[in-house]
Design an enzyme around this catalytic site. Structure first.
Site, mmCIF file in Angstrom:
data_model
loop_
_atom_site.group_PDB
_atom_site.id
_atom_site.type_symbol
_atom_site.label_atom_id
_atom_site.label_comp_id
_atom_site.label_asym_id
_atom_site.label_seq_id
_atom_site.Cartn_x
_atom_site.Cartn_y
_atom_site.Cartn_z
ATOM 1 N N TYR A 18 14.163 -42.027 3.826
ATOM 2 C CA TYR A 18 14.519 -43.362 4.319
ATOM 3 C C TYR A 18 16.013 -43.628 4.256
ATOM 4 C CZ TYR A 18 14.660 -43.929 -0.719
ATOM 5 O OH TYR A 18 14.957 -43.735 -2.043
ATOM 6 N N THR A 20 19.926 -41.287 3.173
ATOM 7 C CA THR A 20 20.987 -40.369 3.601
ATOM 8 C C THR A 20 20.477 -39.013 4.073
ATOM 9 O OG1 THR A 20 21.295 -39.569 1.338
ATOM 10 C CG2 THR A 20 22.641 -41.463 2.027
ATOM 11 N N GLU A 93 18.175 -35.137 -5.286
ATOM 12 C CA GLU A 93 17.780 -36.484 -5.701
ATOM 13 C C GLU A 93 17.818 -36.674 -7.218
ATOM 14 O OE1 GLU A 93 17.628 -38.601 -3.480
ATOM 15 O OE2 GLU A 93 16.941 -37.696 -1.628
#
Length: 177
Positions: A18, A20, A93
């Protein structure tokens, strides 16, 4: 056959992106890398079945908050990712460092016969609530060029601070709007 077909023996994971990692944004280079090596394939644009808050944190980094019912139906891109690709996404992440957590999310779309359960990277519980408060419980339905104005790439952020330090500083600062 094209290189985008992955062998069926490999267990792939559907990942809903959703922020980068989407096409046109700064971390999409990693996705392109994975697509080139056959470790990811683009499946389409979808929306979350339930509403979720999508907010920006420090450096205009987008975060999905695991608060179903608040916010908007979030629009994002779906990718099928190999185990190798997934470990690279987890690394980006900061899964092991408490930046994001990868958990299930339900998405819907015209071409999905039933709702599909996929995975997404949510803000870590340790700062989720404060991030929601800091954004004055306002969120958006899609991370667009507009929300990304002012985004600072990881390499351009102060290096002596960890990502979690940046978040702590951000949530304790006052909103400027």
């Amino acid at each position: 056959m094209g290189h985008e077909t992955m062998t069926q023996t490999t267990k792939t994971t559907l990942v809903f992106t959703y922020g980068t990692l989407k096409r046109g944004f700064s971390n999409h280079v990693l996705m392109q890398d994975l697509i080139r090596s056959g470790d990811a394939s683009f499946k389409g644009v979808y929306q979350t079945l339930e509403k979720f808050p999508l907010v920006c944190g420090p450096y205009k980094v987008p975060f999905l908050l695991n608060k179903p019912g608040s916010g908007h139906h979030v629009t994002g891109e779906l990718y099928s990712v190999s185990p190798k690709g997934l470990s690279r996404l987890d690394e980006l992440e900061g899964i092991s460092r408490g930046h994001y957590v990868r958990q299930q999310i339900r998405i819907g779309g015209e071409d999905l016969v039933e709702t599909e359960v996929v995975e997404a990277y949510y803000a870590h519980k340790s700062y989720e609530e404060e991030l929601w408060e800091r954004n004055r419980k306002r969120s958006f339905g899609a991370y667009t060029e507009n929300e990304a104005i002012g985004y600072v790439k990881r390499k351009d952020r102060p290096q002596h601070l960890s990502f979690l330090d940046h978040i702590r500083i951000f949530v304790s600062s006052s909103p400027c709007d």
